[in-house]
Design a protein around this motif. Structure first.
Motif, PDB file in Angstrom:
ATOM      1  N   LEU A   1       9.925  13.280 -23.160  1.00 64.68           N
ATOM      2  CA  LEU A   1      10.548  12.363 -22.202  1.00 64.68           C
ATOM      3  C   LEU A   1      10.922  11.044 -22.865  1.00 64.68           C
ATOM      4  O   LEU A   1      11.590  10.212 -22.247  1.00 64.68           O
ATOM      5  CB  LEU A   1       9.595  12.075 -21.035  1.00 64.68           C
ATOM      6  CG  LEU A   1       9.298  13.229 -20.094  1.00 64.68           C
ATOM      7  CD1 LEU A   1       8.186  12.847 -19.123  1.00 64.68           C
ATOM      8  CD2 LEU A   1      10.554  13.656 -19.346  1.00 64.68           C
ATOM      9  N   ASP A   2      10.483  10.851 -24.112  1.00 66.44           N
ATOM     10  CA  ASP A   2      10.660   9.598 -24.835  1.00 66.44           C
ATOM     11  C   ASP A   2      10.113   8.422 -24.013  1.00 66.44           C
ATOM     12  O   ASP A   2      10.666   7.325 -24.034  1.00 66.44           O
ATOM     13  CB  ASP A   2      12.137   9.379 -25.189  1.00 66.44           C
ATOM     14  CG  ASP A   2      12.323   8.322 -26.272  1.00 66.44           C
ATOM     15  OD1 ASP A   2      11.403   8.133 -27.095  1.00 66.44           O
ATOM     16  OD2 ASP A   2      13.384   7.659 -26.268  1.00 66.44           O
ATOM     17  N   TYR A   3       9.053   8.713 -23.256  1.00 66.48           N
ATOM     18  CA  TYR A   3       8.350   7.724 -22.433  1.00 66.48           C
ATOM     19  C   TYR A   3       9.252   7.104 -21.358  1.00 66.48           C
ATOM     20  O   TYR A   3       8.911   6.078 -20.788  1.00 66.48           O
ATOM     21  CB  TYR A   3       7.701   6.651 -23.304  1.00 66.48           C
ATOM     22  CG  TYR A   3       6.625   7.235 -24.192  1.00 66.48           C
ATOM     23  CD1 TYR A   3       5.298   7.245 -23.792  1.00 66.48           C
ATOM     24  CD2 TYR A   3       6.946   7.809 -25.423  1.00 66.48           C
ATOM     25  CE1 TYR A   3       4.301   7.802 -24.598  1.00 66.48           C
ATOM     26  CE2 TYR A   3       5.963   8.378 -26.231  1.00 66.48           C
ATOM     27  CZ  TYR A   3       4.647   8.371 -25.810  1.00 66.48           C
ATOM     28  OH  TYR A   3       3.677   8.937 -26.607  1.00 66.48           O
ATOM     29  N   ARG A   4      10.368   7.739 -21.071  1.00 61.96           N
ATOM     30  CA  ARG A   4      11.292   7.237 -20.045  1.00 61.96           C
ATOM     31  C   ARG A   4      10.930   7.860 -18.702  1.00 61.96           C
ATOM     32  O   ARG A   4      10.615   9.038 -18.617  1.00 61.96           O
ATOM     33  CB  ARG A   4      12.725   7.586 -20.402  1.00 61.96           C
ATOM     34  CG  ARG A   4      13.181   6.827 -21.613  1.00 61.96           C
ATOM     35  CD  ARG A   4      14.651   6.997 -21.857  1.00 61.96           C
ATOM     36  NE  ARG A   4      14.965   6.360 -23.128  1.00 61.96           N
ATOM     37  CZ  ARG A   4      15.876   6.782 -23.945  1.00 61.96           C
ATOM     38  NH1 ARG A   4      16.600   7.835 -23.642  1.00 61.96           N
ATOM     39  NH2 ARG A   4      16.107   6.154 -25.079  1.00 61.96           N
ATOM     40  N   GLY A   5      11.011   7.052 -17.648  1.00 63.92           N
ATOM     41  CA  GLY A   5      10.667   7.544 -16.319  1.00 63.92           C
ATOM     42  C   GLY A   5       9.178   7.792 -16.171  1.00 63.92           C
ATOM     43  O   GLY A   5       8.757   8.598 -15.346  1.00 63.92           O
ATOM     44  N   VAL A   6       8.384   7.085 -17.002  1.00 58.88           N
ATOM     45  CA  VAL A   6       6.936   7.271 -17.027  1.00 58.88           C
ATOM     46  C   VAL A   6       6.252   5.973 -16.621  1.00 58.88           C
ATOM     47  O   VAL A   6       6.617   4.904 -17.100  1.00 58.88           O
ATOM     48  CB  VAL A   6       6.462   7.675 -18.449  1.00 58.88           C
ATOM     49  CG1 VAL A   6       4.950   7.706 -18.541  1.00 58.88           C
ATOM     50  CG2 VAL A   6       7.063   9.008 -18.857  1.00 58.88           C
ATOM     51  N   GLU A   7       5.277   6.086 -15.745  1.00 63.36           N
ATOM     52  CA  GLU A   7       4.453   4.943 -15.374  1.00 63.36           C
ATOM     53  C   GLU A   7       2.994   5.375 -15.445  1.00 63.36           C
ATOM     54  O   GLU A   7       2.619   6.416 -14.917  1.00 63.36           O
ATOM     55  CB  GLU A   7       4.779   4.463 -13.960  1.00 63.36           C
ATOM     56  CG  GLU A   7       4.018   3.228 -13.585  1.00 63.36           C
ATOM     57  CD  GLU A   7       4.378   2.705 -12.206  1.00 63.36           C
ATOM     58  OE1 GLU A   7       4.068   1.536 -11.953  1.00 63.36           O
ATOM     59  OE2 GLU A   7       4.932   3.467 -11.393  1.00 63.36           O
ATOM     60  N   ALA A   8       2.180   4.567 -16.129  1.00 58.91           N
ATOM     61  CA  ALA A   8       0.760   4.896 -16.284  1.00 58.91           C
ATOM     62  C   ALA A   8      -0.087   3.664 -15.992  1.00 58.91           C
ATOM     63  O   ALA A   8       0.359   2.530 -16.201  1.00 58.91           O
ATOM     64  CB  ALA A   8       0.499   5.407 -17.697  1.00 58.91           C
ATOM     65  N   TYR A   9      -1.319   3.912 -15.554  1.00 62.40           N
ATOM     66  CA  TYR A   9      -2.232   2.830 -15.178  1.00 62.40           C
ATOM     67  C   TYR A   9      -3.634   3.422 -14.995  1.00 62.40           C
ATOM     68  O   TYR A   9      -3.779   4.626 -14.756  1.00 62.40           O
ATOM     69  CB  TYR A   9      -1.771   2.168 -13.867  1.00 62.40           C
ATOM     70  CG  TYR A   9      -1.302   3.181 -12.850  1.00 62.40           C
ATOM     71  CD1 TYR A   9      -2.211   3.837 -12.007  1.00 62.40           C
ATOM     72  CD2 TYR A   9       0.048   3.520 -12.758  1.00 62.40           C
ATOM     73  CE1 TYR A   9      -1.786   4.791 -11.109  1.00 62.40           C
ATOM     74  CE2 TYR A   9       0.480   4.475 -11.863  1.00 62.40           C
ATOM     75  CZ  TYR A   9      -0.440   5.110 -11.032  1.00 62.40           C
ATOM     76  OH  TYR A   9      -0.021   6.060 -10.149  1.00 62.40           O
ATOM     77  N   PHE A  10      -4.636   2.568 -15.099  1.00 65.29           N
ATOM     78  CA  PHE A  10      -5.995   2.992 -14.800  1.00 65.29           C
ATOM     79  C   PHE A  10      -6.112   3.200 -13.296  1.00 65.29           C
ATOM     80  O   PHE A  10      -5.430   2.530 -12.519  1.00 65.29           O
ATOM     81  CB  PHE A  10      -7.020   1.942 -15.246  1.00 65.29           C
ATOM     82  CG  PHE A  10      -7.210   1.873 -16.733  1.00 65.29           C
ATOM     83  CD1 PHE A  10      -7.774   2.933 -17.428  1.00 65.29           C
ATOM     84  CD2 PHE A  10      -6.819   0.748 -17.443  1.00 65.29           C
ATOM     85  CE1 PHE A  10      -7.943   2.876 -18.800  1.00 65.29           C
ATOM     86  CE2 PHE A  10      -6.987   0.681 -18.816  1.00 65.29           C
ATOM     87  CZ  PHE A  10      -7.554   1.748 -19.502  1.00 65.29           C
ATOM     88  N   ILE A  11      -6.993   4.121 -12.906  1.00 64.77           N
ATOM     89  CA  ILE A  11      -7.169   4.370 -11.477  1.00 64.77           C
ATOM     90  C   ILE A  11      -8.605   4.087 -11.040  1.00 64.77           C
ATOM     91  O   ILE A  11      -9.536   4.154 -11.840  1.00 64.77           O
ATOM     92  CB  ILE A  11      -6.776   5.809 -11.088  1.00 64.77           C
ATOM     93  CG1 ILE A  11      -7.560   6.851 -11.880  1.00 64.77           C
ATOM     94  CG2 ILE A  11      -5.282   6.008 -11.243  1.00 64.77           C
ATOM     95  CD1 ILE A  11      -7.346   8.284 -11.411  1.00 64.77           C
ATOM     96  N   LYS A  12      -8.725   3.768  -9.765  1.00 63.27           N
ATOM     97  CA  LYS A  12     -10.037   3.531  -9.164  1.00 63.27           C
ATOM     98  C   LYS A  12     -10.719   4.879  -8.973  1.00 63.27           C
ATOM     99  O   LYS A  12     -10.146   5.791  -8.368  1.00 63.27           O
ATOM    100  CB  LYS A  12      -9.901   2.821  -7.818  1.00 63.27           C
ATOM    101  CG  LYS A  12      -9.387   1.419  -7.946  1.00 63.27           C
ATOM    102  CD  LYS A  12      -9.300   0.732  -6.594  1.00 63.27           C
ATOM    103  CE  LYS A  12      -8.764  -0.681  -6.792  1.00 63.27           C
ATOM    104  NZ  LYS A  12      -8.683  -1.413  -5.536  1.00 63.27           N
TER     105      LYS A  12
END
Length: 173
Positions: free
Chosen positions: A105-116
């Motif tokens: 995906l070449d990191y496109r259209g990607v969202e990442a984050y820590f979760i509770k």
């Protein structure tokens, strides 16, 4: 429709049943495990498409979760260590598939984050990856290499959020 797409459709049906309360998380995990292990699809040695990589993610995640479940069933220390070792191995294979998806995906259209999370062991370690082009799949990892790559590529948002599949993530099995 190819075999992988049929599996993803079947998996979505399982998710729908889980969300309606027609099955428990454990039942969902067992049925998904059976779907990936007892078919003629993979895992794939060469992950040359996003579909194959996502299938491998599901395959190895299902095996890892099954090993984690076996640990909870008890048994002698040696047997539990063996299951833990197998789970770690399968999670590492799942993480390779995750990295392959992100690279394709070449990191496109990607969202990442820590979760509770309720789990103390996963607090501040488990992160979620939401991709526009991942067949609605939500990926999870604790792998620091993946985390660092997401940060380098500007796809990781600092801070902690509620998972888009919070009820599932925080349900015990």
């Amino acid at each position: 429709m190819n075999k992988i797409q049929k599996y993803f459709l079947y998996r979505q049906g399982l998710i729908d049943q889980y969300l309606k309360g027609d099955m428990t998380k454990r039942e969902y995990l067992k049925m998904n495990y059976n779907a990936v292990v007892h078919n003629d699809i993979g895992p794939f040695k060469y992950m040359d498409t996003i579909e194959k990589s996502l299938y491998n993610y599901q395959y190895y995640n299902a095996l890892a979760k099954e090993m984690k479940f076996e640990i909870t069933r008890g048994g002698d220390i040696e047997r539990r260590r063996d299951y833990e070792s197998q789970a770690d191995y399968f999670y590492s294979k799942k993480d390779r598939a995750t990295l392959k998806v992100l690279e394709m995906l070449d990191y496109r259209g990607v969202e990442a984050y820590f979760i509770k999370v309720k789990s103390k062991a996963l607090k501040g370690r488990l992160f979620e990856i939401v991709c526009e082009n991942c067949y609605g799949m939500v990926l999870h990892s604790t792998n620091t290499l993946i985390l660092n790559r997401l940060r380098e590529e500007g796809a990781f948002s600092e801070g902690t959020r509620v998972s888009v599949i919070d009820e599932y993530v925080n349900a015990r099995y």
